[in-house]
Design an enzyme around this catalytic site. Structure first.
Site, mmCIF file in Angstrom:
data_model
loop_
_atom_site.group_PDB
_atom_site.id
_atom_site.type_symbol
_atom_site.label_atom_id
_atom_site.label_comp_id
_atom_site.label_asym_id
_atom_site.label_seq_id
_atom_site.Cartn_x
_atom_site.Cartn_y
_atom_site.Cartn_z
ATOM 1 N N GLY A 17 0.786 -1.216 0.000
ATOM 2 C CA GLY A 17 0.000 0.000 0.000
ATOM 3 C C GLY A 17 0.824 1.276 0.000
ATOM 4 N N TYR A 157 -10.690 4.325 15.906
ATOM 5 C CA TYR A 157 -9.713 4.666 14.875
ATOM 6 C C TYR A 157 -9.542 6.183 14.723
ATOM 7 C CZ TYR A 157 -7.326 4.525 10.327
ATOM 8 O OH TYR A 157 -6.425 4.686 9.306
ATOM 9 N N LYS A 161 -6.109 8.207 15.788
ATOM 10 C CA LYS A 161 -5.392 8.923 14.730
ATOM 11 C C LYS A 161 -5.256 10.404 15.063
ATOM 12 C CE LYS A 161 -4.009 6.071 11.532
ATOM 13 N NZ LYS A 161 -2.554 5.927 11.266
#
Length: 252
Positions: A17, A157, A161
């Site tokens: 990725g 998440y 983050k």
């Protein structure tokens, strides 16, 4: 881009990725790259591909959530190439079971914190002393557009983050006078290998309709932004959170 030839870079989460694309792009610009990932066979494939194309790269089995592993990848960079100039902290994940604030289990929150916050903190602790010894360097963290989007279906998440943004600004403010640049990239919907496997055609179609652009993101789009921030062309960018998303989220 200017100033990358001979620089030494670690790409954590570099097996596939965005990380793999970044490792390849940095090597194309002349940097020597250490590709770190738990997916060691894939990391080795990325490093071998770089070497086959004339670049310099090695792989390392990195567990970014462990301080000893972060210290070891920095030591490998120093032992192999003699210095450290760039650290792209690109680990992300732990979203399985991440629903909303009333239904997200504690273990899911803990896993998300370990991958999406703790790993970046440990990378900073490991890399900064080597960069300061070298007279400066670039810390570049991968966050997510989810950190600003306010998703109703996910809580851990985006929370974890968001913490990376505070870390990056702290590093920039504390050590900017000593030559350290610290920035964050927030990708939008990027069609990485993992995304291609898990996103439905309907989801991709909806994503494309929502974006003021002709296509969704590619790993190479994020790699280009990271490489700019690592280069001398980006030397006056510090303490910033960049949304690289084709215009999905627009922020000052």
């Amino acid at each position: 881009m200017r100033g990358l030839k001979g620089k030494v870079a670690i790409v954590a989460g570099g097996a596939r990725g965005i990380g793999a694309a970044t490792a390849r792009r940095l090597a194309e610009e002349g940097a020597h790259v250490v590709v770190g990932d738990l997916l060691i066979e894939q990391a080795q494939e990325v490093a071998a591909d770089i070497v086959a194309k004339g670049g310099k790269a090695i792989a390392f089995a990195l567990d970014g959530t462990k301080a000893a592993s972060q210290a070891a990848i920095v030591k490998l960079a120093l032992d192999t190439y003699g210095k450290l100039d760039i650290y792209h902290s690109n680990l992300a994940g732990g979203t399985e079971g991440d629903i909303d604030a009333l239904n997200c289990p504690e273990e899911v929150l803990d896993r998300s914190f370990a991958i999406n916050t703790k790993s970046h903190f440990l990378a900073t602790q490991a890399a900064l002393p080597a960069m300061l010894e070298n007279g400066g360097g670039a810390m570049i963290y991968t966050s997510s557009g989810a950190a600003a989007a306010g998703n109703p279906w996910q809580v851990a998440y985006p929370m974890t983050k968001n913490a990376v943004h505070a870390l990056a600004r702290h590093v920039a403010q504390k050590w900017g006078k000593k030559g350290i640049r610290s920035n964050v990239i927030c990708p939008g919907l990027v069609l990485t290998e993992a995304a291609q496997m898990h996103l439905t055609d309907e989801y991709r179609e909806q994503g494309l309709k929502a974006i003021p652009h002709t296509r969704l993101g590619k790993s190479e789009d994020i790699a280009a932004a990271v490489t700019f921030l690592a280069s001398d062309d980006g030397e006056w960018v510090n303490g910033q959170v960049w949304h690289v998303n084709g215009g999905t989220i627009k922020r000052d």
